[in-house]
Design a protein around this motif. Structure first.
Motif, PDB file in Angstrom:
ATOM      1  N   LYS A  94      41.420  31.332  42.520  1.00  0.00           N
ATOM      2  CA  LYS A  94      40.945  30.691  41.827  1.00  0.00           C
ATOM      3  C   LYS A  94      39.437  30.774  42.502  1.00  0.00           C
ATOM      4  O   LYS A  94      38.985  30.285  41.051  1.00  0.00           O
ATOM      5  CB  LYS A  94      41.653  28.620  42.107  1.00  0.00           C
ATOM      6  CG  LYS A  94      43.229  28.948  41.618  1.00  0.00           C
ATOM      7  CD  LYS A  94      43.361  27.360  41.938  1.00  0.00           C
ATOM      8  CE  LYS A  94      44.746  27.196  41.936  1.00  0.00           C
ATOM      9  NZ  LYS A  94      45.924  26.112  42.364  1.00  0.00           N
ATOM     10  N   LYS A  97      37.987  32.992  40.316  1.00  0.00           N
ATOM     11  CA  LYS A  97      37.838  32.712  39.190  1.00  0.00           C
ATOM     12  C   LYS A  97      36.608  32.204  38.557  1.00  0.00           C
ATOM     13  O   LYS A  97      35.964  31.930  37.187  1.00  0.00           O
ATOM     14  CB  LYS A  97      38.879  32.772  38.625  1.00  0.00           C
ATOM     15  CG  LYS A  97      39.544  32.717  37.104  1.00  0.00           C
ATOM     16  CD  LYS A  97      40.879  32.253  36.637  1.00  0.00           C
ATOM     17  CE  LYS A  97      40.771  32.173  35.775  1.00  0.00           C
ATOM     18  NZ  LYS A  97      42.314  31.888  34.946  1.00  0.00           N
ATOM     19  N   GLN A  98      36.965  30.987  39.719  1.00  0.00           N
ATOM     20  CA  GLN A  98      35.674  30.249  39.139  1.00  0.00           C
ATOM     21  C   GLN A  98      33.849  30.578  39.197  1.00  0.00           C
ATOM     22  O   GLN A  98      32.982  30.398  38.981  1.00  0.00           O
ATOM     23  CB  GLN A  98      35.407  28.870  40.613  1.00  0.00           C
ATOM     24  CG  GLN A  98      36.549  27.941  39.827  1.00  0.00           C
ATOM     25  CD  GLN A  98      36.887  27.223  40.731  1.00  0.00           C
ATOM     26  OE1 GLN A  98      36.310  26.640  41.531  1.00  0.00           O
ATOM     27  NE2 GLN A  98      37.886  25.677  40.341  1.00  0.00           N
ATOM     28  N   LYS A  99      34.025  31.544  40.367  1.00  0.00           N
ATOM     29  CA  LYS A  99      32.404  32.276  40.488  1.00  0.00           C
ATOM     30  C   LYS A  99      32.381  33.336  39.549  1.00  0.00           C
ATOM     31  O   LYS A  99      31.549  33.210  38.737  1.00  0.00           O
ATOM     32  CB  LYS A  99      33.047  33.312  42.078  1.00  0.00           C
ATOM     33  CG  LYS A  99      31.569  33.781  42.627  1.00  0.00           C
ATOM     34  CD  LYS A  99      31.678  34.580  44.096  1.00  0.00           C
ATOM     35  CE  LYS A  99      31.062  33.695  44.988  1.00  0.00           C
ATOM     36  NZ  LYS A  99      31.606  33.874  46.211  1.00  0.00           N
ATOM     37  N   ASN A 100      33.592  33.936  39.052  1.00  0.00           N
ATOM     38  CA  ASN A 100      32.909  34.803  37.826  1.00  0.00           C
ATOM     39  C   ASN A 100      32.734  33.821  36.282  1.00  0.00           C
ATOM     40  O   ASN A 100      31.810  34.400  35.885  1.00  0.00           O
ATOM     41  CB  ASN A 100      34.441  35.623  37.151  1.00  0.00           C
ATOM     42  CG  ASN A 100      34.944  36.893  38.713  1.00  0.00           C
ATOM     43  OD1 ASN A 100      33.543  37.240  39.138  1.00  0.00           O
ATOM     44  ND2 ASN A 100      35.548  37.467  38.592  1.00  0.00           N
ATOM     45  N   LYS A 101      33.036  33.094  36.477  1.00  0.00           N
ATOM     46  CA  LYS A 101      32.888  31.562  35.093  1.00  0.00           C
ATOM     47  C   LYS A 101      31.291  31.889  35.511  1.00  0.00           C
ATOM     48  O   LYS A 101      30.490  31.541  34.316  1.00  0.00           O
ATOM     49  CB  LYS A 101      33.353  30.380  35.153  1.00  0.00           C
ATOM     50  CG  LYS A 101      35.148  31.082  34.778  1.00  0.00           C
ATOM     51  CD  LYS A 101      35.633  29.760  34.477  1.00  0.00           C
ATOM     52  CE  LYS A 101      37.343  30.035  33.707  1.00  0.00           C
ATOM     53  NZ  LYS A 101      38.030  28.835  33.285  1.00  0.00           N
ATOM     54  N   ASN A 102      30.846  31.118  36.437  1.00  0.00           N
ATOM     55  CA  ASN A 102      29.255  30.557  36.966  1.00  0.00           C
ATOM     56  C   ASN A 102      28.697  31.871  36.438  1.00  0.00           C
ATOM     57  O   ASN A 102      27.709  32.389  36.412  1.00  0.00           O
ATOM     58  CB  ASN A 102      29.309  30.712  38.592  1.00  0.00           C
ATOM     59  CG  ASN A 102      30.605  28.936  38.071  1.00  0.00           C
ATOM     60  OD1 ASN A 102      30.399  28.630  37.297  1.00  0.00           O
ATOM     61  ND2 ASN A 102      30.491  28.273  39.291  1.00  0.00           N
TER      62      ASN A 102
END
Length: 102
Positions: A94, A97-102
């Protein structure tokens, strides 16, 4: 003594008690683990001795105890470890995934 000094002394005593409790909890976990290992080792050794003397696997109580004890340890110790590992992996995914979205 004034109230602030008494409160400071009380807080220091509470911290010492908390540290002592944590140390005792850690020691008790270590002793419990050592006891389990010793019981398991002795029962396995006695079971191997009985097998060596010619008894069958199901004829000696030590082998049966060791097998049952192994299953109990797997259920009590290893299963929660894998569940915790699975939760840690999901949290890591998770975060990634959040790091890749930012």
């Amino acid at each position: 003594m004034s109230e602030t000094q008494e409160e400071t002394v009380q807080l220091e005593e509470d911290e010492k008690l908390t540290e002592n409790r944590e140390k005792l909890a850690k020691i008790s976990k270590i002793l419990l683990g050592a006891t389990v290992i010793i019981i398991w080792g002795v029962s396995a050794g006695l079971g191997l001795r009985d097998i060596w003397t010619g008894k069958g696997i199901l004829e000696t109580p030590w082998v049966i105890f060791c097998i049952v004890f192994t299953f109990v340890l797997v259920i009590i110790v290893i299963m929660p470890l894998f569940k915790g590992l699975r939760a840690d992996i999901q949290d890591y995914k998770k975060q990634k995934k959040q790091k890749n979205k930012n």
